[in-house]
Design a protein around this motif. Sequence first.
Motif, PDB file in Angstrom:
ATOM      1  N   CYS A  75       0.632  57.312 -74.230  1.00  0.00           N
ATOM      2  CA  CYS A  75      -0.774  57.193 -73.376  1.00  0.00           C
ATOM      3  C   CYS A  75      -0.398  56.722 -71.995  1.00  0.00           C
ATOM      4  CB  CYS A  75      -1.783  56.291 -74.258  1.00  0.00           C
ATOM      5  SG  CYS A  75      -1.955  56.927 -75.773  1.00  0.00           S
ATOM      6  N   ASP A  76      -1.034  55.467 -71.598  1.00  0.00           N
ATOM      7  CA  ASP A  76      -1.003  55.066 -70.208  1.00  0.00           C
ATOM      8  C   ASP A  76       0.014  54.048 -70.228  1.00  0.00           C
ATOM      9  OD1 ASP A  76      -2.418  53.175 -71.741  1.00  0.00           O
ATOM     10  OD2 ASP A  76      -3.659  52.474 -70.145  1.00  0.00           O
ATOM     11  N   ARG A  77       1.200  54.051 -70.776  1.00  0.00           N
ATOM     12  CA  ARG A  77       2.234  52.947 -70.893  1.00  0.00           C
ATOM     13  C   ARG A  77       3.088  53.406 -69.802  1.00  0.00           C
ATOM     14  NH1 ARG A  77      -1.185  50.482 -73.682  1.00  0.00           N
ATOM     15  NH2 ARG A  77      -0.722  49.424 -75.726  1.00  0.00           N
ATOM     16  N   VAL A  78       3.973  52.644 -69.272  1.00  0.00           N
ATOM     17  CA  VAL A  78       4.831  52.580 -68.271  1.00  0.00           C
ATOM     18  C   VAL A  78       6.052  51.745 -68.692  1.00  0.00           C
ATOM     19  CG1 VAL A  78       5.580  52.567 -65.604  1.00  0.00           C
ATOM     20  CG2 VAL A  78       2.938  53.070 -66.420  1.00  0.00           C
TER      21      VAL A  78
ATOM     22  N   ILE B  33      10.445  46.161 -69.776  1.00  0.00           N
ATOM     23  CA  ILE B  33       9.038  45.942 -70.149  1.00  0.00           C
ATOM     24  C   ILE B  33       8.408  47.170 -69.976  1.00  0.00           C
ATOM     25  CG2 ILE B  33       7.169  44.276 -69.101  1.00  0.00           C
ATOM     26  CD1 ILE B  33       9.446  42.999 -67.580  1.00  0.00           C
ATOM     27  N   ILE B  34       7.412  47.174 -71.198  1.00  0.00           N
ATOM     28  CA  ILE B  34       6.229  48.010 -71.211  1.00  0.00           C
ATOM     29  C   ILE B  34       5.074  47.784 -70.978  1.00  0.00           C
ATOM     30  CG2 ILE B  34       5.274  49.844 -72.851  1.00  0.00           C
ATOM     31  CD1 ILE B  34       7.978  49.546 -74.566  1.00  0.00           C
ATOM     32  N   VAL B  35       4.554  48.226 -69.830  1.00  0.00           N
ATOM     33  CA  VAL B  35       3.073  47.673 -69.361  1.00  0.00           C
ATOM     34  C   VAL B  35       2.102  49.006 -69.533  1.00  0.00           C
ATOM     35  CG1 VAL B  35       4.086  45.833 -67.681  1.00  0.00           C
ATOM     36  CG2 VAL B  35       3.595  48.208 -66.967  1.00  0.00           C
ATOM     37  N   ARG B  36       0.828  48.530 -69.165  1.00  0.00           N
ATOM     38  CA  ARG B  36      -0.147  49.454 -69.030  1.00  0.00           C
ATOM     39  C   ARG B  36      -0.417  49.885 -67.605  1.00  0.00           C
ATOM     40  NH1 ARG B  36      -4.448  49.077 -73.828  1.00  0.00           N
ATOM     41  NH2 ARG B  36      -4.698  51.111 -73.139  1.00  0.00           N
ATOM     42  N   GLN B  37      -0.860  51.078 -67.211  1.00  0.00           N
ATOM     43  CA  GLN B  37      -0.799  51.436 -65.863  1.00  0.00           C
ATOM     44  C   GLN B  37      -1.830  50.390 -65.004  1.00  0.00           C
ATOM     45  OE1 GLN B  37      -0.980  55.523 -63.629  1.00  0.00           O
ATOM     46  NE2 GLN B  37      -2.870  55.186 -64.526  1.00  0.00           N
ATOM     47  N   ASN B  38      -2.739  49.958 -65.660  1.00  0.00           N
ATOM     48  CA  ASN B  38      -3.636  49.220 -65.013  1.00  0.00           C
ATOM     49  C   ASN B  38      -3.154  47.760 -64.739  1.00  0.00           C
ATOM     50  OD1 ASN B  38      -3.845  48.096 -67.693  1.00  0.00           O
ATOM     51  ND2 ASN B  38      -6.187  48.316 -67.942  1.00  0.00           N
ATOM     52  N   ASP B  39      -1.991  47.473 -65.330  1.00  0.00           N
ATOM     53  CA  ASP B  39      -1.200  46.254 -65.158  1.00  0.00           C
ATOM     54  C   ASP B  39      -0.299  46.350 -63.952  1.00  0.00           C
ATOM     55  OD1 ASP B  39      -2.264  44.626 -67.014  1.00  0.00           O
ATOM     56  OD2 ASP B  39      -0.526  45.415 -68.542  1.00  0.00           O
TER      57      ASP B  39
ATOM     58  N   ALA C 268       9.343  46.021 -59.830  1.00  0.00           N
ATOM     59  CA  ALA C 268       9.908  46.582 -60.681  1.00  0.00           C
ATOM     60  C   ALA C 268      10.151  48.025 -60.308  1.00  0.00           C
ATOM     61  CB  ALA C 268       9.166  46.617 -61.998  1.00  0.00           C
ATOM     62  N   GLU C 269      11.253  48.572 -60.945  1.00  0.00           N
ATOM     63  CA  GLU C 269      11.498  50.207 -60.868  1.00  0.00           C
ATOM     64  C   GLU C 269      10.827  50.925 -61.978  1.00  0.00           C
ATOM     65  OE1 GLU C 269      15.012  53.506 -60.004  1.00  0.00           O
ATOM     66  OE2 GLU C 269      15.181  51.279 -60.092  1.00  0.00           O
ATOM     67  N   VAL C 270      10.265  51.695 -61.783  1.00  0.00           N
ATOM     68  CA  VAL C 270       9.553  52.437 -62.975  1.00  0.00           C
ATOM     69  C   VAL C 270      10.533  53.346 -63.606  1.00  0.00           C
ATOM     70  CG1 VAL C 270       7.780  54.353 -63.471  1.00  0.00           C
ATOM     71  CG2 VAL C 270       6.953  52.704 -62.071  1.00  0.00           C
ATOM     72  N   LEU C 271      10.909  53.464 -64.819  1.00  0.00           N
ATOM     73  CA  LEU C 271      12.008  54.116 -65.490  1.00  0.00           C
ATOM     74  C   LEU C 271      11.319  55.218 -66.559  1.00  0.00           C
ATOM     75  CD1 LEU C 271      14.206  51.259 -67.036  1.00  0.00           C
ATOM     76  CD2 LEU C 271      14.471  52.628 -64.816  1.00  0.00           C
ATOM     77  N   ALA C 272       9.882  55.056 -66.924  1.00  0.00           N
ATOM     78  CA  ALA C 272       9.618  56.335 -67.640  1.00  0.00           C
ATOM     79  C   ALA C 272       7.988  56.108 -67.589  1.00  0.00           C
ATOM     80  CB  ALA C 272       9.937  56.166 -69.186  1.00  0.00           C
ATOM     81  N   VAL C 273       7.193  57.220 -67.583  1.00  0.00           N
ATOM     82  CA  VAL C 273       5.868  57.156 -67.322  1.00  0.00           C
ATOM     83  C   VAL C 273       5.055  57.982 -68.736  1.00  0.00           C
ATOM     84  CG1 VAL C 273       3.807  57.659 -66.060  1.00  0.00           C
ATOM     85  CG2 VAL C 273       5.843  57.159 -65.083  1.00  0.00           C
ATOM     86  N   GLY C 274       4.127  57.236 -69.306  1.00  0.00           N
ATOM     87  CA  GLY C 274       3.609  58.233 -70.252  1.00  0.00           C
ATOM     88  C   GLY C 274       2.689  59.304 -69.730  1.00  0.00           C
ATOM     89  N   PRO C 275       2.169  60.335 -70.721  1.00  0.00           N
ATOM     90  CA  PRO C 275       1.310  61.646 -70.317  1.00  0.00           C
ATOM     91  C   PRO C 275       0.064  61.126 -69.664  1.00  0.00           C
ATOM     92  CG  PRO C 275       1.576  61.238 -72.697  1.00  0.00           C
ATOM     93  CD  PRO C 275       2.458  59.986 -72.192  1.00  0.00           C
ATOM     94  N   GLY C 276      -0.453  59.816 -70.202  1.00  0.00           N
ATOM     95  CA  GLY C 276      -1.862  59.731 -69.736  1.00  0.00           C
ATOM     96  C   GLY C 276      -2.761  60.357 -70.562  1.00  0.00           C
ATOM     97  N   GLY C 277      -4.150  60.826 -70.340  1.00  0.00           N
ATOM     98  CA  GLY C 277      -4.827  61.425 -71.504  1.00  0.00           C
ATOM     99  C   GLY C 277      -6.066  60.331 -71.643  1.00  0.00           C
ATOM    100  N   MET C 278      -6.600  60.623 -72.659  1.00  0.00           N
ATOM    101  CA  MET C 278      -7.781  59.841 -73.359  1.00  0.00           C
ATOM    102  C   MET C 278      -7.299  58.210 -73.746  1.00  0.00           C
ATOM    103  SD  MET C 278     -10.200  61.623 -72.570  1.00  0.00           S
ATOM    104  CE  MET C 278     -11.792  60.836 -73.416  1.00  0.00           C
TER     105      MET C 278
ATOM    106  N   GLN D 251      -0.701  57.541 -62.034  1.00  0.00           N
ATOM    107  CA  GLN D 251      -0.768  57.717 -60.766  1.00  0.00           C
ATOM    108  C   GLN D 251       0.679  57.205 -60.292  1.00  0.00           C
ATOM    109  OE1 GLN D 251      -3.927  55.278 -59.277  1.00  0.00           O
ATOM    110  NE2 GLN D 251      -5.452  56.607 -60.008  1.00  0.00           N
ATOM    111  N   VAL D 252       1.490  56.577 -61.138  1.00  0.00           N
ATOM    112  CA  VAL D 252       3.102  56.423 -60.768  1.00  0.00           C
ATOM    113  C   VAL D 252       4.121  57.395 -61.412  1.00  0.00           C
ATOM    114  CG1 VAL D 252       2.566  54.063 -60.552  1.00  0.00           C
ATOM    115  CG2 VAL D 252       3.191  54.821 -62.978  1.00  0.00           C
ATOM    116  N   LYS D 253       5.313  57.456 -60.751  1.00  0.00           N
ATOM    117  CA  LYS D 253       6.309  58.270 -61.267  1.00  0.00           C
ATOM    118  C   LYS D 253       7.538  57.473 -61.279  1.00  0.00           C
ATOM    119  CE  LYS D 253       6.830  60.124 -56.527  1.00  0.00           C
ATOM    120  NZ  LYS D 253       6.279  59.286 -56.029  1.00  0.00           N
TER     121      LYS D 253
END
Length: 94
Positions: free
Chosen positions: A7-10, A82-88, A38-48, A57-59
């Motif tokens: 989902c919206d996890r990073v 660390i696994i965060v939600r995009q809105n964090d 922090a550096e982004v290592l992986a991004v979820g697909p988004g969606g509902m 919005q991050v890559k």
Amino acid sequence: MTLKPLCDRVVIKMVEAEETTASGIILAGSAKEKPQIAEVLAVGPGGMVDGKEVVMQVKVGDKVITSKYSGTEVKIDGEELIIVRQNDILAVVD
């Protein structure tokens, strides 16, 4: 092992905090602030998510600033991630 966020996890890895101040004073380990960049290592697909459409919005490779104590810490292959939600994520650093 690799992590594939949902989902919206990073998945992020914190960047080490500066060990010296701008004036050249070396900080002891206890005096350092918890890093927020922090550096982004992986991004979820988004969606509902919670009934709303989320567009990521991050890559991978982006440097980001996160909320101080957000996310879930995990240790994978000896690396602390660390696994965060995009809105964090507060901002992308250029």
